[in-house]
Design a protein around this motif. Structure first.
Motif, PDB file in Angstrom:
ATOM      1  N   ASN A 142       0.792  -1.231   0.000  1.00 43.94           N
ATOM      2  CA  ASN A 142       0.000   0.000   0.000  1.00 43.94           C
ATOM      3  C   ASN A 142       0.828   1.285   0.000  1.00 43.94           C
ATOM      4  OD1 ASN A 142      -2.798  -1.020   0.082  1.00 43.94           O
ATOM      5  ND2 ASN A 142      -2.044  -2.018   1.938  1.00 43.94           N
ATOM      6  N   SER A 143       2.151   1.148   0.118  1.00 46.24           N
ATOM      7  CA  SER A 143       2.996   2.341   0.041  1.00 46.24           C
ATOM      8  C   SER A 143       4.440   1.959  -0.272  1.00 46.24           C
ATOM      9  CB  SER A 143       2.940   3.145   1.342  1.00 46.24           C
ATOM     10  OG  SER A 143       3.477   2.411   2.414  1.00 46.24           O
ATOM     11  N   LEU A 144       5.165   2.945  -0.768  1.00 42.76           N
ATOM     12  CA  LEU A 144       6.614   2.856  -0.961  1.00 42.76           C
ATOM     13  C   LEU A 144       7.238   3.868  -0.023  1.00 42.76           C
ATOM     14  CD1 LEU A 144       7.015   2.966  -4.853  1.00 42.76           C
ATOM     15  CD2 LEU A 144       6.931   0.949  -3.391  1.00 42.76           C
ATOM     16  N   LYS A 145       8.400   3.504   0.544  1.00 42.30           N
ATOM     17  CA  LYS A 145       9.126   4.432   1.407  1.00 42.30           C
ATOM     18  C   LYS A 145      10.545   4.576   0.856  1.00 42.30           C
ATOM     19  CE  LYS A 145       9.753   3.142   5.672  1.00 42.30           C
ATOM     20  NZ  LYS A 145       9.677   2.925   7.145  1.00 42.30           N
ATOM     21  N   LEU A 146      10.845   5.744   0.295  1.00 46.80           N
ATOM     22  CA  LEU A 146      12.169   6.016  -0.240  1.00 46.80           C
ATOM     23  C   LEU A 146      13.040   6.551   0.896  1.00 46.80           C
ATOM     24  CD1 LEU A 146      10.287   5.959  -2.755  1.00 46.80           C
ATOM     25  CD2 LEU A 146      11.872   7.549  -3.816  1.00 46.80           C
ATOM     26  N   VAL A 147      14.198   5.919   1.084  1.00 45.02           N
ATOM     27  CA  VAL A 147      15.088   6.267   2.190  1.00 45.02           C
ATOM     28  C   VAL A 147      16.504   6.504   1.696  1.00 45.02           C
ATOM     29  CG1 VAL A 147      13.716   5.028   3.921  1.00 45.02           C
ATOM     30  CG2 VAL A 147      15.533   3.828   2.703  1.00 45.02           C
ATOM     31  N   ARG A 148      17.299   7.210   2.514  1.00 42.49           N
ATOM     32  CA  ARG A 148      18.718   7.466   2.200  1.00 42.49           C
ATOM     33  C   ARG A 148      19.583   6.481   2.926  1.00 42.49           C
ATOM     34  NH1 ARG A 148      19.017  13.995   2.481  1.00 42.49           N
ATOM     35  NH2 ARG A 148      16.993  14.238   1.591  1.00 42.49           N
TER      36      ARG A 148
END
Length: 148
Positions: A142-148
């Motif tokens: 239900n979601s994408l989480k873009l992280v560094r």
């Protein structure tokens, strides 16, 4: 598996060598042109391949460099036309994404993407490191989480 041919300088190969990458595999084979009838061959590790390719900063299969892309359901790379492109870090809700889709992380450095069951970026069972892709069933995502 997809083969990608890149002109590389480095990775322990001679300048001007052609490197054929099999994306999703742990090794790639590099062919070094010679004046003779046979080409020299070298094995390159996955970490070397990732360092070489991710530093290029290229658009690949229509996915811009430093973006995460989702391709249409059951269409493979869809002739280089992603259906969704995400640029900013943080949580992005997914709408109407069911079935099998290629998700490609064309980011650099340590920028990864989590695929999450919660629409708020929680319960994230799958992770893609930079310059990798996978064919995911997005029905439970239900979601994408873009992280560094």
């Amino acid at each position: 598996m997809r083969n990608i041919t890149k002109l590389v300088a480095g990775a322990g190969l001679a300048a001007g060598s052609l490197l054929t990458l099999t994306v999703g595999a742990t090794t790639a084979q590099a062919s070094v042109p010679t004046d003779g009838p046979a080409a020299q061959t070298a094995q390159v590790t996955e970490s070397t391949v990732n360092q070489t390719v991710k530093g290029r900063g290229d658009t690949y299969q229509g996915c811009p460099y430093k973006a995460v892309c989702i391709y249409p359901r059951d269409k493979g790379w869809n002739n280089g036309h992603p259906s969704n492109v995400y640029w900013s870090y943080g949580v992005h809700k997914l709408y109407n994404q069911v079935g099998n889709h290629i998700v490609f992380n064309n980011q650099s450095g340590k920028a990864g993407v989590w695929l999450c069951k919660g629409s708020n970026g929680t319960n994230c069972p799958s992770y893609l490191k930079p310059w990798t892709y996978h064919n995911f069933n997005l029905t439970p995502i239900n979601s994408l989480k873009l992280v560094r």
